[in-house]
Design a protein around this motif. Structure first.
Motif, PDB file in Angstrom:
ATOM      1  N   PHE A  14     -14.785 -23.943 -23.472  1.00 50.90           N
ATOM      2  CA  PHE A  14     -16.145 -24.455 -23.560  1.00 50.90           C
ATOM      3  C   PHE A  14     -16.997 -23.682 -22.550  1.00 50.90           C
ATOM      4  O   PHE A  14     -16.474 -23.106 -21.607  1.00 50.90           O
ATOM      5  CB  PHE A  14     -16.179 -25.949 -23.249  1.00 50.90           C
ATOM      6  CG  PHE A  14     -15.270 -26.770 -24.132  1.00 50.90           C
ATOM      7  CD1 PHE A  14     -15.762 -27.369 -25.278  1.00 50.90           C
ATOM      8  CD2 PHE A  14     -13.930 -26.928 -23.814  1.00 50.90           C
ATOM      9  CE1 PHE A  14     -14.938 -28.116 -26.099  1.00 50.90           C
ATOM     10  CE2 PHE A  14     -13.094 -27.676 -24.630  1.00 50.90           C
ATOM     11  CZ  PHE A  14     -13.592 -28.272 -25.782  1.00 50.90           C
ATOM     12  N   THR A  15     -18.295 -23.670 -22.722  1.00 49.35           N
ATOM     13  CA  THR A  15     -19.122 -22.816 -21.869  1.00 49.35           C
ATOM     14  C   THR A  15     -20.207 -23.592 -21.127  1.00 49.35           C
ATOM     15  O   THR A  15     -20.691 -24.635 -21.588  1.00 49.35           O
ATOM     16  CB  THR A  15     -19.805 -21.718 -22.702  1.00 49.35           C
ATOM     17  OG1 THR A  15     -20.625 -22.319 -23.707  1.00 49.35           O
ATOM     18  CG2 THR A  15     -18.772 -20.810 -23.347  1.00 49.35           C
ATOM     19  N   PHE A  62     -15.736 -22.431 -19.224  1.00 54.48           N
ATOM     20  CA  PHE A  62     -16.092 -21.050 -18.899  1.00 54.48           C
ATOM     21  C   PHE A  62     -17.494 -21.051 -18.286  1.00 54.48           C
ATOM     22  O   PHE A  62     -18.499 -21.171 -18.993  1.00 54.48           O
ATOM     23  CB  PHE A  62     -16.025 -20.204 -20.168  1.00 54.48           C
ATOM     24  CG  PHE A  62     -16.340 -18.746 -19.974  1.00 54.48           C
ATOM     25  CD1 PHE A  62     -16.275 -18.139 -18.730  1.00 54.48           C
ATOM     26  CD2 PHE A  62     -16.701 -17.965 -21.064  1.00 54.48           C
ATOM     27  CE1 PHE A  62     -16.571 -16.801 -18.562  1.00 54.48           C
ATOM     28  CE2 PHE A  62     -16.994 -16.610 -20.912  1.00 54.48           C
ATOM     29  CZ  PHE A  62     -16.938 -16.037 -19.646  1.00 54.48           C
ATOM     30  N   VAL A  63     -17.548 -20.931 -16.961  1.00 53.21           N
ATOM     31  CA  VAL A  63     -18.823 -20.861 -16.256  1.00 53.21           C
ATOM     32  C   VAL A  63     -19.323 -19.425 -16.390  1.00 53.21           C
ATOM     33  O   VAL A  63     -18.869 -18.524 -15.699  1.00 53.21           O
ATOM     34  CB  VAL A  63     -18.656 -21.260 -14.778  1.00 53.21           C
ATOM     35  CG1 VAL A  63     -20.017 -21.243 -14.071  1.00 53.21           C
ATOM     36  CG2 VAL A  63     -18.028 -22.651 -14.668  1.00 53.21           C
ATOM     37  N   LEU A  93     -13.144 -21.524 -15.627  1.00 50.90           N
ATOM     38  CA  LEU A  93     -12.872 -20.113 -15.892  1.00 50.90           C
ATOM     39  C   LEU A  93     -14.116 -19.308 -15.567  1.00 50.90           C
ATOM     40  O   LEU A  93     -15.227 -19.677 -15.972  1.00 50.90           O
ATOM     41  CB  LEU A  93     -12.492 -19.939 -17.361  1.00 50.90           C
ATOM     42  CG  LEU A  93     -12.249 -18.515 -17.873  1.00 50.90           C
ATOM     43  CD1 LEU A  93     -11.012 -17.908 -17.215  1.00 50.90           C
ATOM     44  CD2 LEU A  93     -12.090 -18.533 -19.402  1.00 50.90           C
ATOM     45  N   THR A  94     -13.961 -18.215 -14.823  1.00 47.75           N
ATOM     46  CA  THR A  94     -15.124 -17.406 -14.485  1.00 47.75           C
ATOM     47  C   THR A  94     -14.766 -15.929 -14.412  1.00 47.75           C
ATOM     48  O   THR A  94     -13.680 -15.571 -13.943  1.00 47.75           O
ATOM     49  CB  THR A  94     -15.744 -17.851 -13.142  1.00 47.75           C
ATOM     50  OG1 THR A  94     -16.796 -16.959 -12.781  1.00 47.75           O
ATOM     51  CG2 THR A  94     -14.710 -17.857 -12.037  1.00 47.75           C
ATOM     52  N   SER A  95     -15.706 -15.102 -14.874  1.00 44.01           N
ATOM     53  CA  SER A  95     -15.525 -13.658 -14.787  1.00 44.01           C
ATOM     54  C   SER A  95     -16.016 -13.108 -13.454  1.00 44.01           C
ATOM     55  O   SER A  95     -15.662 -12.005 -13.055  1.00 44.01           O
ATOM     56  CB  SER A  95     -16.293 -12.965 -15.922  1.00 44.01           C
ATOM     57  OG  SER A  95     -17.698 -13.116 -15.724  1.00 44.01           O
ATOM     58  N   PHE A 113     -15.475 -23.086 -28.345  1.00 44.00           N
ATOM     59  CA  PHE A 113     -16.396 -24.134 -28.778  1.00 44.00           C
ATOM     60  C   PHE A 113     -17.796 -23.974 -28.195  1.00 44.00           C
ATOM     61  O   PHE A 113     -18.679 -24.772 -28.499  1.00 44.00           O
ATOM     62  CB  PHE A 113     -15.840 -25.508 -28.385  1.00 44.00           C
ATOM     63  CG  PHE A 113     -14.593 -25.894 -29.144  1.00 44.00           C
ATOM     64  CD1 PHE A 113     -14.680 -26.500 -30.382  1.00 44.00           C
ATOM     65  CD2 PHE A 113     -13.338 -25.623 -28.614  1.00 44.00           C
ATOM     66  CE1 PHE A 113     -13.534 -26.855 -31.082  1.00 44.00           C
ATOM     67  CE2 PHE A 113     -12.190 -25.973 -29.307  1.00 44.00           C
ATOM     68  CZ  PHE A 113     -12.282 -26.577 -30.549  1.00 44.00           C
ATOM     69  N   GLY A 114     -17.982 -22.966 -27.341  1.00 47.25           N
ATOM     70  CA  GLY A 114     -19.295 -22.778 -26.749  1.00 47.25           C
ATOM     71  C   GLY A 114     -19.725 -24.012 -25.974  1.00 47.25           C
ATOM     72  O   GLY A 114     -18.959 -24.591 -25.207  1.00 47.25           O
TER      73      GLY A 114
END
Length: 417
Positions: free
Chosen positions: A26-27, A72-73, A100-102, A56-57
């Motif tokens: 999820f974002t 996903f931040v 989760l982060t890049s 799922f955005g």
């Protein structure tokens, strides 16, 4: 002379295989960032992840229904969005929050602020960030742990008879187990099993033996097995522990063969009414597919880290071959001398209230068959010899679970999640 078996195949129908591992992403995205650049970054980042997932955005409707739900931040400036979303997420899941982060677009900084907020409010969480290799490995471990927890919810385990009189520290906190793992512990009178054995017909055993005393014990040993399967079905159990020494006096036989067979069929079957050992076996099975070898240390060398573990039964799907013998302490009935493949092993145990656990890896360096020990005997070299101090100063009971393979990281992930 004990009769000798070589295992070729076993029918394993694991009752615990009732879920498939699923990872959902999820974002969180700030409106301040340009959508096209964020989507480009997202595609580049996710394409480097070597695991299957559902994306799922920003639609959190199914959050909490997967083995692992990742938030996903994607950008900075998302802290307030998360705070607003938090009540919904808490209503849908009681699991820790995995961010989760890049690291791009100030996403790591935002993740740290969110995690700090969670900690201030007594909530658990973790930032998953690093190389693609690290992110993939950590994500897969967390997903396996989450899958195991889903398997355990609604699981029913039986306690047939009370723990043996000498197991004075081997009870369990039923309410704590239910709240933490979703496992129901069901008490079953020993007398119910004895009555079931009495009305279960004898049959010709599939096994054979050369020694008269063992050959004559096989029909009743299988009668115990058949009766236990009826109890399992009656109570809809995925496993049990049994006050097995009562069988020595009441039936003049043992449950060792029955437990060896049931464990190999995916039904957790523990000895001596040891509830923490049974819980440890069930957790291990949910994570690895194998229930493990319940055994107690027979000797310890604190200087070298070499230990001997022994017991009179072992799951048949853990060994390359096995022999029948009599039960060690009593000299009657059936005992199992199993030979597990040499190599990496993990020693594992949880306490009955889940407040403590022990996990250590080692190597099975040889199997032995000494006449003055329980029939299955394993000589294990601990990877860290200093860990012998646990057994001599703060053990969780005497029985511990031996698992083939190295599983310390996976078990630790599950227990610390």
């Amino acid at each position: 002379m004990a009769f000798y078996f070589v295992l070729r195949s076993l029918n394993s129908n694991f009752a615990s295989n009732k879920n498939n591992m699923s990872i959902a992403i999820f974002t969180l995205t700030s409106d301040l960032h340009q959508e096209s650049s964020v989507e480009t970054m997202t595609g580049e980042f996710l394409s480097g992840l070597n695991f299957d997932y559902e994306y799922f955005g920003g639609n959190y409707a199914s959050y909490g229904s997967h083995s692992l739900d990742l938030i996903f931040v994607r950008t900075g400036g998302t802290e307030g969005i998360f705070k607003t979303l938090l009540p919904q997420l808490q209503a849908q899941s009681h699991s820790p929050f995995y961010l989760l982060t890049s690291g791009k677009s100030n996403s790591l900084a935002a993740s740290m602020e969110i995690l700090s907020f969670l900690r201030q409010n007594g909530l658990m969480g973790e930032i998953i960030h690093g190389s693609n290799e690290y992110v993939c490995r950590r994500t897969k471990l967390l997903a396996k742990a989450g899958e195991a927890k889903m398997k355990l919810k609604g699981c029913r385990l039986g306690i047939i008879g009370k723990p043996s009189d000498w197991l004075i520290s081997s009870n369990a906190d039923k309410d704590r187990i239910k709240a933490a793992l979703g496992i129901d512990l069901t008490d079953i009178p020993m007398q119910e099993l004895l009555e079931e054995i009495e009305k279960t017909p004898l049959r010709e055993p599939e096994e054979s033996a050369q020694e008269t005393v063992i050959r004559e014990a096989l029909p009743v040993a299988n009668q115990i097995y058949d009766a236990l399967k009826k109890i399992v079905g009656r109570y809809r159990l995925e496993g049990f522990t049994i006050r097995c020494f009562d069988l020595l006096t009441a039936i003049h036989n043992t449950g060792c063969l029955a437990l060896a067979k049931l464990n190999s069929e995916g039904i957790i079957a523990g000895c001596e009414g040891d509830v923490p050992a049974m819980l440890s076996m069930k957790i291990a099975q949910a994570l690895t597919g194998k229930s493990g070898f319940q055994a107690n240390p027979a000797s310890i060398n604190p200087e070298t880290g070499e230990m001997v573990f022994a017991h009179c039964t072992i799951p048949l799907n853990l060994v390359e071959r096995y022999e029948f013998d009599t039960h060690f302490e009593s000299g009657i009935g059936i005992g199992i001398r199993g030979y597990m493949k040499e190599g990496g092993v993990t020693i594992f145990k949880v306490s009955g209230d889940l407040s403590r656990h022990f996990i250590e890896e080692g190597e099975l360096i040889r199997n032995e068959s000494k006449p003055d020990l329980c029939r299955t005997q394993q000589v294990i070299q601990l990877s860290n010899p200093d860990k012998t101090s646990y057994f001599l100063s703060e053990p969780i009971g005497n029985h511990h679970i031996i698992l083939p393979g190295h599983h310390k990281e996976l078990l630790s992930t599950f227990l610390n999640e």
